[in-house]
Design an enzyme around this catalytic site. Structure first.
Site, mmCIF file in Angstrom:
data_model
loop_
_atom_site.group_PDB
_atom_site.id
_atom_site.type_symbol
_atom_site.label_atom_id
_atom_site.label_comp_id
_atom_site.label_asym_id
_atom_site.label_seq_id
_atom_site.Cartn_x
_atom_site.Cartn_y
_atom_site.Cartn_z
ATOM 1 N N ASN A 96 0.868 -1.178 0.000
ATOM 2 C CA ASN A 96 0.000 0.000 0.000
ATOM 3 C C ASN A 96 0.903 1.225 0.000
ATOM 4 O OD1 ASN A 96 -1.803 2.051 0.500
ATOM 5 N ND2 ASN A 96 -2.235 1.442 2.611
ATOM 6 N N TRP A 97 0.962 1.892 -1.146
ATOM 7 C CA TRP A 97 1.854 3.054 -1.246
ATOM 8 C C TRP A 97 1.253 4.306 -0.608
ATOM 9 C CZ3 TRP A 97 4.893 3.390 -6.559
ATOM 10 C CH2 TRP A 97 5.781 2.307 -6.627
ATOM 11 N N LYS A 98 -0.011 4.242 -0.220
ATOM 12 C CA LYS A 98 -0.684 5.409 0.377
ATOM 13 C C LYS A 98 -0.497 6.636 -0.531
ATOM 14 C CE LYS A 98 0.270 3.407 4.845
ATOM 15 N NZ LYS A 98 0.172 3.560 6.275
ATOM 16 N N HIS A 149 -9.434 0.959 4.843
ATOM 17 C CA HIS A 149 -8.155 1.149 5.555
ATOM 18 C C HIS A 149 -8.394 2.090 6.738
ATOM 19 C CE1 HIS A 149 -4.056 2.390 6.422
ATOM 20 N NE2 HIS A 149 -3.657 1.325 5.763
ATOM 21 N N GLU A 172 -6.826 4.498 7.828
ATOM 22 C CA GLU A 172 -6.618 5.919 7.528
ATOM 23 C C GLU A 172 -7.844 6.512 6.843
ATOM 24 O OE1 GLU A 172 -2.855 5.423 5.585
ATOM 25 O OE2 GLU A 172 -1.946 4.890 7.505
ATOM 26 N N GLU A 223 -5.231 -5.103 10.569
ATOM 27 C CA GLU A 223 -4.223 -4.073 10.768
ATOM 28 C C GLU A 223 -4.529 -3.294 12.049
ATOM 29 O OE1 GLU A 223 -2.275 -2.910 6.789
ATOM 30 O OE2 GLU A 223 -4.038 -1.681 7.057
ATOM 31 N N GLY A 237 2.568 2.079 10.685
ATOM 32 C CA GLY A 237 3.531 3.159 10.526
ATOM 33 C C GLY A 237 4.222 3.572 11.815
ATOM 34 N N SER A 295 3.561 -2.278 10.331
ATOM 35 C CA SER A 295 5.004 -2.277 10.583
ATOM 36 C C SER A 295 5.678 -3.605 10.232
ATOM 37 C CB SER A 295 5.290 -1.879 12.030
ATOM 38 O OG SER A 295 4.836 -0.548 12.271
ATOM 39 N N GLY A 302 2.810 -1.181 4.231
ATOM 40 C CA GLY A 302 2.837 0.224 3.857
ATOM 41 C C GLY A 302 4.253 0.664 3.519
ATOM 42 N N GLY A 303 4.912 1.280 4.494
ATOM 43 C CA GLY A 303 6.220 1.900 4.271
ATOM 44 C C GLY A 303 7.238 1.005 3.579
HETATM 45 C C1 PEP Z 1 -0.638 0.021 5.865
HETATM 46 O O1 PEP Z 1 -0.623 1.139 5.411
HETATM 47 O O2 PEP Z 1 -1.568 -0.726 5.556
HETATM 48 C C2 PEP Z 1 0.456 -0.408 6.736
HETATM 49 C C3 PEP Z 1 0.396 -1.585 7.299
HETATM 50 O O3 PEP Z 1 1.490 0.470 6.916
HETATM 51 P P1 PEP Z 1 2.951 0.155 7.560
HETATM 52 O O4 PEP Z 1 3.410 -1.154 6.961
HETATM 53 O O5 PEP Z 1 3.802 1.295 7.134
HETATM 54 O O6 PEP Z 1 2.766 0.039 9.021
#
Ligand code: PEP
Length: 250
Positions: A9-11, A93, A95, A163, A169, A209, A230-231
């Protein structure tokens, strides 16, 4: 057997220059031992789908509108995502739930829209830190699952991503026992609602994470069928490290 899935997920990150990362991933994993998915921002879906055409990496959106078309400035429909080359879409999600006030019924309507366009829905669930500390994790996850997932899904059309909001994050990761407890709970709920065959076919991803350094132990937990990342999905090298761990667990 459920085929494992590594989803990125590049957000709200990435421009045309970032497509090089997607191309590097596709080149490094021409025949992966798991499914691969990248979900870039809407502006990159079409270009990424073209760049990855013929590769083993699928492309998805990060949200879609519940309606097929109309006066919804700034929004993207499921049909538009599919037309741009997406095969999947992330829905609900945390967010989006937090930033855009999306409720379970909003997520359910969006999921119905995605499924009706033939997109695979990756529906996200997760508790906040307050909810976990109040001992409400399973209650929250059960309510979100019931409210966000429509009837008529299958293992081919639905993916669940667990999640924990407090792990996204932040570098904080639940214990393996905590992850296993929630994944086992989601599996049991899916089987109770959709029957053993469908309920056992839906993949349940862990997200929050995930990094190359912690992926292997997370993928060893029961009912963890992959990760939503994500990251660490923004750089091909990091994401490949996670995929390597998932392939080893497959
Ligand atoms: C996400 O955005 O779905 C996520 C899990 O982010 P991260 O891996 O950066 O915690």
């Amino acid at each position: 057997m459920r085929r494992k899935l590594a989803a990125g997920n590049w957000k709200m990150n990435g421009t045309g220059a970032s497509l090089a990362e997607a191309e590097a991933l596709a080149k490094a994993k021409p025949e992966p031992g798991c499914d691969l998915l990248l979900c870039p921002p809407a502006t990159l879906v079409h270009r990424m789908a073209q760049a990855l055409d013929g590769s083993a990496v699928a492309v998805g959106g990060q949200d879609c509108h519940a309606k097929a078309s109309g006066a919804h400035t700034g929004d993207t429909s499921a049909e538009m995502l599919r037309d741009a080359g997406a095969s999947h879409v992330i829905l609900g999600h945390s967010e989006r739930r937090a930033d855009h006030g999306e409720s379970d019924s909003d997520v359910r309507a969006k999921t119905e829209a995605a499924l009706s366009e033939g997109l695979i829905a990756v529906v996200c669930l997760g508790e906040t830190l307050d909810e976990r500390e109040a001992g409400k994790t399973l209650e929250v996850i059960g309510t979100q699952l019931e409210g966000s997932v429509p009837d008529g899904v299958s293992g081919a059309t639905l993916v669940i991503a667990y999640e924990p909001v407090w792990a996204i994050g932040t570098g904080k990761v639940p214990t393996l026992e905590q992850i296993g407890e929630v994944h086992d709970f989601i599996r049991a709920r899916l089987e109770a609602r959709f029957g053993a065959e469908t309920g056992s076919a839906v993949r349940i991803l862990y997200g929050g994470s995930v990094k190359p350094g912690n992926a292997a132990e997370i993928f060893g937990v029961s009912n963890v069928d992959g990760a939503l990342v994500g990251g660490a999905s923004l750089k091909a090298g990091d994401f490949i490290g996670i995929i390597d761990a998932l392939e080893a667990a497959a």
